[in-house]
Design a protein around this motif. Sequence first.
Motif, PDB file in Angstrom:
ATOM      1  N   SER A 139       0.795  -1.234   0.000  1.00 38.97           N
ATOM      2  CA  SER A 139       0.000   0.000   0.000  1.00 38.97           C
ATOM      3  C   SER A 139       0.824   1.281   0.000  1.00 38.97           C
ATOM      4  O   SER A 139       0.404   2.272  -0.603  1.00 38.97           O
TER       5      SER A 139
ATOM      6  N   ILE B 159      -0.411  -3.321  -4.042  1.00 34.88           N
ATOM      7  CA  ILE B 159      -1.392  -2.280  -3.736  1.00 34.88           C
ATOM      8  C   ILE B 159      -2.720  -2.648  -4.388  1.00 34.88           C
ATOM      9  O   ILE B 159      -2.758  -3.279  -5.446  1.00 34.88           O
TER      10      ILE B 159
ATOM     11  N   ASP C  20      -6.280  -1.860  -6.323  1.00 33.49           N
ATOM     12  CA  ASP C  20      -6.654  -0.914  -7.370  1.00 33.49           C
ATOM     13  C   ASP C  20      -7.648   0.142  -6.885  1.00 33.49           C
ATOM     14  O   ASP C  20      -7.837   1.162  -7.542  1.00 33.49           O
TER      15      ASP C  20
ATOM     16  N   ASP D 184      -7.380   1.416  -3.700  1.00 30.86           N
ATOM     17  CA  ASP D 184      -6.724   2.054  -2.554  1.00 30.86           C
ATOM     18  C   ASP D 184      -6.528   3.539  -2.848  1.00 30.86           C
ATOM     19  O   ASP D 184      -5.857   3.894  -3.819  1.00 30.86           O
TER      20      ASP D 184
ATOM     21  N   GLY E 278      -3.145   4.918  -3.739  1.00 35.88           N
ATOM     22  CA  GLY E 278      -2.613   4.756  -5.083  1.00 35.88           C
ATOM     23  C   GLY E 278      -2.595   6.047  -5.868  1.00 35.88           C
ATOM     24  O   GLY E 278      -1.627   6.340  -6.581  1.00 35.88           O
TER      25      GLY E 278
ATOM     26  N   ALA F 224       0.871   8.203  -6.714  1.00 37.52           N
ATOM     27  CA  ALA F 224       1.069   7.689  -8.076  1.00 37.52           C
ATOM     28  C   ALA F 224       2.482   7.950  -8.582  1.00 37.52           C
ATOM     29  O   ALA F 224       3.105   7.077  -9.207  1.00 37.52           O
TER      30      ALA F 224
ATOM     31  N   ILE G  95       5.024   5.606  -6.832  1.00 42.15           N
ATOM     32  CA  ILE G  95       4.901   4.230  -7.329  1.00 42.15           C
ATOM     33  C   ILE G  95       5.616   4.091  -8.670  1.00 42.15           C
ATOM     34  O   ILE G  95       6.329   3.112  -8.923  1.00 42.15           O
TER      35      ILE G  95
ATOM     36  N   VAL H 252      -0.675  -5.039  -8.760  1.00 41.25           N
ATOM     37  CA  VAL H 252      -1.911  -4.400  -8.343  1.00 41.25           C
ATOM     38  C   VAL H 252      -2.960  -5.494  -8.133  1.00 41.25           C
ATOM     39  O   VAL H 252      -3.187  -6.325  -9.010  1.00 41.25           O
TER      40      VAL H 252
END
Length: 323
Positions: A127, A264, A266, A268, A271, A275, A278, A292
Motif C-alpha cells: 500500500s 497495492i 486498485d 486504494d 494509489g 502515483a 509508485i 496491483v
Amino acid sequence: MDQFEHQLVPTNNIKLSLYTAGPRDGRPVWLLHGFPECWYSWLHQAKVLANQGYRVLIPEMRGYGASSAPEAVEAYDLITLCADIQGAMNYLGHEQVAMIGHDWGAPIAWHLALLEPARVKAVCGMSVPFGGRPRQPAINMMREAYKDRFHYIVYFQQSGLAEAEMAADIPRTMRLMMHGLSNSQEGNTLVQDKPADAAWLEDYIDPGSPPHWCSEEAFAVYVKTFEQSGFHGPINWYRNFERNWERTAPLAGKQIEQPALFLIGDRDPVGSLEAYTIKKMPSVIPKVEQHVIADCGHWIQAEKPAEVNAQLLPFLAAHFAAY
C-alpha cells in the motif's frame, strides 16, 4: 488465536508486544502493521506462512495495544521505530529475516532494508511505496498543497484533536475507517472538500457493521487494541515528518538492493495520492516486483488474503526459502 504465542520483548528502552507462530527453527518473517491497524490484521498471512515452515513474528508496533506507548511526540520517529524491530531481532538472535509491512509498516520495512542490508534478505511493502528520501519533509509539501482543503495528515498535526475525535467512539471510528478505505468509490476519507481545520469523521454516517472481509472476532481485536492504548501514540507517527527527514539524512541517495515486492489494491486511495512515487520505485529499488490487486482497497492483506498470499509465497520461496 490459540496458535499464537505472546511475549513482551525488551527493546530500545520499551516493551514490544510480540505474537509468534510457526516452527521455532523456521526462517523468520516479520509482519509489521500500519494505522489504524493491529497485529491481527495479518491473521491470514500468518497461518499460511507458519504452515509453510516460516517463523512468523507480528509485533504490536510502538504505541499500539500492549506495547509501550511513550507520551513524547519525538519518541515515534522513523529511525526510532526501526530501532524497536532491530533491537527485537537482536534479542531473538535473528541473523537473516524477511521484512513485510503494510501502511505505516511499509516505510519501516523499506528503511530496515536500507539500515540492515545484510540481515534483511527480502522486503515487501504493501500500500505505501518507497521513493527515496525527499528533498524536503513531506509535511511541508502537504501543508502547501492542502492549505485550503482538508487532508487527514495535516489535521493530525494539531495536538490532541484527532486522537480525541477517534477515541470518542472507537467502534464507529473503526467502521468508518474500514469502509472508507476499503473502496475509494465510497468516498475517500483521507482528502475531503471541506475546510482544512474541520473535524475529520463527523460528516460520515456509521455503516453499523464492519465490512464483509472483517469478521466480528477480528473487529473485536481492533477495538480492544485502541481501547487499550488509545490513538495518541499511533497519531504521533504522523507528527515526525521533519524529524524523520533529519534523521534519515545518512540514507539520502541510497537504493534498496534486496529483492523486493510491492502490492497495492486498485481501489486504494493511497494509489492516487502516491502515483508518482509508485512510478519511480524501480529507480530506487532496482529488484522490485510490483503488482496491483484487483477489486481491493487499502486493507489489502485482509480484503484479498488469497491474492496477497499468491504473490507473497512465491516471492519468499524464491528469495527467502523456508527450511
